[in-house]
Design an enzyme around this catalytic site. Structure first.
Site, PDB file in Angstrom:
ATOM      1  N   GLU A 193       8.837 -14.690 -22.918  1.00  0.00           N
ATOM      2  CA  GLU A 193      10.330 -14.679 -23.691  1.00  0.00           C
ATOM      3  C   GLU A 193      10.304 -13.720 -24.615  1.00  0.00           C
ATOM      4  O   GLU A 193      11.273 -12.947 -24.678  1.00  0.00           O
ATOM      5  CB  GLU A 193      10.225 -16.154 -24.500  1.00  0.00           C
ATOM      6  CG  GLU A 193      11.587 -16.311 -25.154  1.00  0.00           C
ATOM      7  CD  GLU A 193      11.842 -15.822 -26.433  1.00  0.00           C
ATOM      8  OE1 GLU A 193      12.906 -16.064 -27.169  1.00  0.00           O
ATOM      9  OE2 GLU A 193      10.649 -15.275 -26.920  1.00  0.00           O
ATOM     10  N   ASP A 253       6.996 -20.134 -34.036  1.00  0.00           N
ATOM     11  CA  ASP A 253       7.630 -19.555 -32.714  1.00  0.00           C
ATOM     12  C   ASP A 253       6.432 -19.358 -31.646  1.00  0.00           C
ATOM     13  O   ASP A 253       5.814 -18.249 -31.734  1.00  0.00           O
ATOM     14  CB  ASP A 253       7.943 -18.160 -33.211  1.00  0.00           C
ATOM     15  CG  ASP A 253       8.890 -17.521 -32.152  1.00  0.00           C
ATOM     16  OD1 ASP A 253       9.304 -18.090 -31.190  1.00  0.00           O
ATOM     17  OD2 ASP A 253       9.217 -16.486 -32.352  1.00  0.00           O
TER      18      ASP A 253
HETATM   19  N1  DPN Z   1      12.526 -17.212 -31.506  1.00  0.00           N
HETATM   20  C1  DPN Z   1      12.788 -15.881 -31.238  1.00  0.00           C
HETATM   21  C2  DPN Z   1      11.893 -15.274 -30.656  1.00  0.00           C
HETATM   22  O1  DPN Z   1      11.233 -15.855 -29.711  1.00  0.00           O
HETATM   23  O2  DPN Z   1      11.387 -14.183 -30.796  1.00  0.00           O
HETATM   24  C3  DPN Z   1      14.207 -15.466 -30.971  1.00  0.00           C
HETATM   25  C4  DPN Z   1      14.900 -16.209 -31.681  1.00  0.00           C
HETATM   26  C5  DPN Z   1      15.541 -15.882 -32.857  1.00  0.00           C
HETATM   27  C6  DPN Z   1      15.518 -17.489 -31.332  1.00  0.00           C
HETATM   28  C7  DPN Z   1      16.402 -16.406 -33.596  1.00  0.00           C
HETATM   29  C8  DPN Z   1      16.413 -18.231 -32.053  1.00  0.00           C
HETATM   30  C9  DPN Z   1      17.072 -17.681 -33.333  1.00  0.00           C
HETATM   31 ZN    ZN Z   2      10.943 -17.839 -30.174  1.00  0.00          ZN
END
Ligand code: DPN
Ligand code: ZN
Length: 330
Positions: A172, A138
């Site tokens: 984000e 992430d």
């Molecule tokens: N990727 C997560 C974030 O940027 O914290 C958000 C997210 C959660 C996206 C669950 C998709 C599914």
């Molecule tokens: Zn993310």
């Protein structure tokens, strides 16, 4: 790299359609033979190159206080890395200062300069992470699969029927702020040129699901066709709805889709039966934790995402790009 061969039905259909009978003229008694041209294929993205980008993002975090949060030195270095690789490949890269972001920092935009300027397909991923760790699944993962796809497009220089624009978003994690700023910065005419936006957020989860945003939409069709060809039985990305950078585009009336491999939600027994992995456990056990390192990414999953993006780019934006993907195991 591609995961496994196409389904037999697809191969048969294409082989039948494209088979060219060759009648030998030298000898009437020689058996006739056929030549099956290879289907026009999207490039096979080398997952080793994607992994090399992940290694760089992890080193950047290590050298800058352990993370790549928007506004931090680790984020600035991440922007410099992506920008440098893109410029070396021939892209003109724009940094957009996000003045409405919680942590003032830049979006990075790179457009491949071929195809009609008023017919744009966008592919985006957030480049920032949280401050608890290096943020490799992430979302160095989404950032890296896009970077490698951009580099391969520049290397291949195919004839384009649409413009392809790549974006790496900031902030984000503080509320989709970089992508929202970008969408608001476009004029109504510029927004109208964007025919689709594809988002990639967490595409290497170790206990992966195969999720597609708005899976039944025509926008999702090329992403779905590729995963269908691998027999992956993708599902709607419910967990990610409204939680990533496709949301501001969707709110602005731009058609969206994307891939995701899942965050903290738990895999069901039905999903484990079709995808493997551990039922009752999170798709990503290190979501927003310090253990979100290069060890927290599945190469197989990363590869299936990277190759599906190439397939979508070729389907949507490359001349003659209506074809099934070629198969390979590399
Ligand atoms: N990727 C997560 C974030 O940027 O914290 C958000 C997210 C959660 C996206 C669950 C998709 C599914
Ligand atoms: Zn993310």
């Amino acid at each position: 790299m591609r995961g496994r061969t196409l389904t037999a039905a697809l191969v048969l259909a294409v082989a039948t359609a494209l088979t060219v009978p060759i009648t030998p003229s030298a000898s009437a008694s020689a058996p006739s033979r056929t030549v099956t041209p290879a289907p026009l294929a999207a490039p096979d993205i080398a997952v080793a190159n994607v992994q090399a980008h992940l290694t760089q993002f992890q080193a950047i975090a290590q050298q800058n206080g352990g993370h790549r949060r928007a506004g931090s030195a680790g984020y600035t270095a991440s922007v410099a890395y992506v920008k440098g690789r893109l410029q070396a490949a021939g892209y003109t890269v724009t940094e957009q200062v996000c003045t409405s972001c919680v942590y003032r920092s830049n979006n990075l935009i790179a457009e491949w300069p071929a195809g009609p300027t008023d017919q744009v397909v966008m592919f985006g991923a957030h480049l920032d992470g949280v401050s608890s760790g290096p943020g490799i699944n992430d979302n160095a993962s989404g950032s890296a699969v896009l970077l490698e796809n951009a580099l391969v497009l520049a290397q291949q220089r195919p004839t384009m029927t649409k413009r392809v624009r790549f974006a790496w978003w900031t902030d984000e994690e503080q509320g989709l702020n970089g992508s929202e700023f970008y969408v608001r910065s476009l004029s109504a005419a510029q927004r109208g040129y964007v025919k689709g936006y594809y988002n990639f957020d967490m595409v290497g989860s170790t206990n992966a699901g195969y999720f597609i945003n708005r899976i039944t939409s025509t926008t999702a069709a090329p992403l779905k066709a590729y995963w269908d060809s691998l027999g992956l039985q993708p599902e709607e990305n419910r967990e990610g709805q409204g939680r990533s950078d496709d949301y501001p585009f969707q709110q602005a009336g731009i058609p969206t889709s994307g891939y995701a491999a899942g965050a903290s939600a738990r895999k069901t027994s039905t999903q484990a039966a079709k995808w493997g992995g551990t039922s009752g456990a999170s798709y990503d056990p290190c979501y927003h934790r310090s253990c979100d390192t290069t060890s927290n990414v599945s190469a197989t999953v990363l590869n299936r995402n990277a190759d599906g993006i190439a397939y979508a780019i070729w389907q949507l934006a490359v001349s003659g790009g209506t074809s099934v993907p070629a198969s390979s195991t590399t």
